[in-house]
Design a protein around this motif. Structure first.
Motif, short mmCIF file in Angstrom:
data_model
loop_
_atom_site.label_atom_id
_atom_site.label_comp_id
_atom_site.label_asym_id
_atom_site.label_seq_id
_atom_site.Cartn_x
_atom_site.Cartn_y
_atom_site.Cartn_z
N LEU A 171 -10.39 -3.42 6.18
CA LEU A 171 -9.70 -3.67 7.43
C LEU A 171 -10.42 -4.37 8.24
O LEU A 171 -10.14 -5.11 9.02
CB LEU A 171 -9.05 -2.36 7.93
N THR A 223 -3.62 1.04 5.99
CA THR A 223 -3.63 -0.45 6.21
C THR A 223 -2.97 -0.76 7.50
O THR A 223 -2.81 -1.87 8.09
CB THR A 223 -2.94 -1.41 5.18
N TYR A 275 1.10 -1.24 0.10
CA TYR A 275 0.11 0.19 0.06
C TYR A 275 0.85 1.32 -0.01
O TYR A 275 1.63 1.43 1.00
CB TYR A 275 -0.90 -0.08 1.15
#
Length: 296
Positions: A67, A38, A9
């Motif tokens: 998440l 994240t 990410y």
């Protein structure tokens, strides 16, 4: 032991999370991340038993839902991702065309597993949105994305670390800041200056500098400790303006390694991430600086 992570990410602090944690105070009631991404910092803090409770927030709703599903139902996220991932290998399927079909579906439904697949296959793991809020990042043609079994392994580990002690929100960061109390630690990794509201958006929305400074002043007034990752330097080029002196922050730089962009241009430049520590954490910085002197 390796620290689990769901997916590559862009902007993640996974590679420098241990350095960030070295400036944590000893006693923390909750770790609050208003811009969690994240959640690399919270995951490592949980793995190292530095914190017992967490608040994770991000303005990007599909990212937060991904998440949250990972934390609460990792097997469900894995199975849904596996089905999407396997779809690109069906006989007669062009996997590049398949990616764009899934991107179109994501822009219609924004499902967590689709978000995960997008991140697994987009160029540089970078989220990009157009002016209508739709993801428009291109497919990385060199890879097929993270294999489902690896997703499953990491998702279960993340769930074991964060489940039943984490609150997850999709709110404006200023609403999350209001939840902070003394003995909490707020770690903030906002969109950097110059990365939002441009022709190449990385986020749903940027963060106004003055509004952000006001939020930090509020934390100071409430006597809440905080740490901020905010811009930095590449070589001798400085990115963005510093946070104001009246906040009484300690400003340090963390070596984040070689700049990928500079390497593409044939240069060998190091990126330094700015890290700001709130006024009560100055003693933590001084103790760490003294320890580093002893090691050297």
């Amino acid at each position: 032991m390796a620290t689990p992570h769901l997916v590559q990410y862009q902007g993640s602090k996974r590679n420098i999370a241990s350095e960030i944690l070295s400036y944590f105070p000893k006693k923390i009631n909750r770790l609050i991340e208003p811009f969690c991404g994240t959640a690399a910092v919270s995951i490592l803090a949980a793995q190292q038993n530095k914190v017992e409770k967490f608040i994770l927030n991000d303005i990007n709703k599909p990212l937060v839902e991904m998440l949250e599903l990972c934390i609460k139902q990792p097997e469900v996220l894995y199975r849904q991702y596996e089905e999407i991932w396997n779809g690109q290998f069906v006989e007669g399927t062009n996997n590049i065309d398949y990616f764009y079909k899934m991107r179109e579906k994501f822009n219609e439904k924004s499902e967590p597993a689709l978000m995960l697949f997008m991140l697994a296959r987009v160029v540089k793991g970078a989220v990009r949105y157009n002016n209508n809020g739709q993801m428009n990042q291109s497919c990385d043609k060199r890879r097929n994305g993270t294999r489902p079994e690896l997703i499953r392994n990491n998702a279960i580990q993340i769930s074991n670390l964060l489940n039943n002690r984490t609150e997850v929100y999709n709110l404006d960061y200023r609403e999350i800041v209001l939840k902070a109390q003394p003995e909490d630690l707020v770690y903030m990794d906002p969109p950097y200056q110059g990365t939002s509201n441009t022709s190449d958006n990385r986020y749903y929305q940027g963060v106004d500098y003055e509004e952000f400074v006001n939020a930090l002043k509020l934390l100071n007034d409430k006597n809440v400790d905080f740490i901020i990752s905010y811009d930095g330097m590449t070589g001798e080029k400085k990115h963005g303006k510093d946070l104001p002196d009246y906040l009484e922050l300690t400003h340090i730089f963390i070596n984040a390694g070689k700049s990928a962009q500079s390497t593409l241009l044939g240069k060998k430049e190091i990126t330094y991430e700015s890290l700001y520590l709130s006024k009560n954490l100055k003693c933590v910085y001084e103790n760490r600086a003294e320890q580093l002197k002893l090691i050297i």
